[in-house]
Design an enzyme around this catalytic site. Structure first.
Site, PDB file in Angstrom:
ATOM      1  CG  HIS A   1      19.395  17.272  91.272  1.00 12.01           C
ATOM      2  ND1 HIS A   1      19.677  18.327  90.433  1.00 12.01           N
ATOM      3  CD2 HIS A   1      19.920  16.163  90.686  1.00 12.01           C
ATOM      4  CE1 HIS A   1      20.347  17.883  89.380  1.00 12.01           C
ATOM      5  NE2 HIS A   1      20.519  16.573  89.516  1.00 12.01           N
ATOM      6  CD  GLU A   2      19.123  12.416  91.175  1.00 15.59           C
ATOM      7  OE1 GLU A   2      18.635  12.042  90.080  1.00 15.59           O
ATOM      8  OE2 GLU A   2      20.290  12.819  91.285  1.00 15.59           O
TER       9      GLU A   2
ATOM     10  CG  HIS B   1      17.006  14.303  86.706  1.00 16.16           C
ATOM     11  ND1 HIS B   1      17.435  15.146  85.705  1.00 16.16           N
ATOM     12  CD2 HIS B   1      18.059  14.154  87.558  1.00 16.16           C
ATOM     13  CE1 HIS B   1      18.697  15.497  85.938  1.00 16.16           C
ATOM     14  NE2 HIS B   1      19.098  14.912  87.054  1.00 16.16           N
TER      15      HIS B   1
ATOM     16  CG  HIS C   1      10.437  10.743  82.002  1.00 16.68           C
ATOM     17  ND1 HIS C   1      10.237   9.515  82.589  1.00 16.68           N
ATOM     18  CD2 HIS C   1      10.259  10.545  80.666  1.00 16.68           C
ATOM     19  CE1 HIS C   1       9.960   8.618  81.659  1.00 16.68           C
ATOM     20  NE2 HIS C   1       9.969   9.216  80.487  1.00 16.68           N
TER      21      HIS C   1
END
Length: 239
Positions: free
Chosen positions: A100-101, A104, A108
């Site tokens: 999940h991270e 991110h 980006h």
């Protein structure tokens, strides 16, 4: 603007219950899959690295941080920080959170507009979230002493709090998209099987509920403040 029981029963308690239930569900779901391994036996850090490399992202660092469920991605330095129960763990929960991270980081790298918007709001929100309550309290006090001065101060306090509410709302699509990317990439990168992804997906869904609960609670609080200041009545009367 003194304290009244309607705030306690209509805003504070429902918000606390909603946030508490969401947090409890996340902890229970994470714990459920925390001791369940995967066929590939990857650690959270390895899973995140594999997911990023498959998408061509090679300039993102992955490092361990202390705490539990303190995982986050820092776009300022392109660093993925994974908590101790995630970084070295080889569980479905750890892989779900790590991927999940990593989602991110992919946002980006690919210029995801909602992440850009949230990043832009961060400095504003960090100030407004700290100032809103003191300003609202000062405005409430002035309303009893000098109403003509109290109202502008109250409105300014509500505006500051509204900025934090906007941030919590913008966070929702950012978190949902990161989880969606993770669910797809975990299988495509052969990090987990389709069956294992169901468990990881449950962890991610539970995590999203905490953001949803926070957004709902902040919206309820803002509506209360707008009601107490009379702004809500004024806005409705113009319709």
């Amino acid at each position: 603007m003194g304290f009244d029981m309607s705030y306690l029963f209509l805003v504070m308690l429902p918000g606390m219950v909603l946030s508490g239930l969401a947090s409890m569900m996340l902890k229970r779901t994470f714990a459920k899959y925390e001791n369940v391994g995967t066929r590939k036996n990857m650690t959270g850090a390895e899973a995140a690295q594999a997911m990023l490399e498959r998408q061509g992202v090679t300039d993102c660092r992955i490092e361990a941080v202390s705490g539990r469920l303190s995982d986050h991605y820092d776009p300022r330095v392109k660093t993925l920080r994974l908590s101790e129960p995630v970084y070295n763990a080889r569980s479905i929960s750890a892989i779900g959170v790590a991927c999940h991270e990593a989602g991110h980081a992919l946002q980006h790298a690919q210029g995801y507009r909602w992440l850009k918007m949230r990043s832009t709001l961060v400095p504003v929100t960090s100030i407004s979230s700290k100032m809103s309550m003191p300003v609202i309290m000062i405005g409430g006090l002035l309303m009893t002493l000098v109403p003509v001065l109290g109202m502008p101060v109250l409105l300014f306090g509500c505006a500051l709090f509204a900025a934090a509410v906007v941030f919590s709302i913008v966070t929702l699509p950012v978190e949902w998209d990161a989880s969606a990317r993770a669910k797809t990439a975990m299988v495509e990168a052969d990090i987990v099987t389709h069956e294992e992804m169901q468990g990881a997906g449950s962890v991610l869904n539970a995590a999203f509920l905490t953001y949803l609960a926070a957004a709902i609670a902040s919206i309820m609080t803002l509506i209360y403040y707008l009601h107490r200041t009379g702004v809500l009545r004024m806005l409705l009367s113009r319709r």
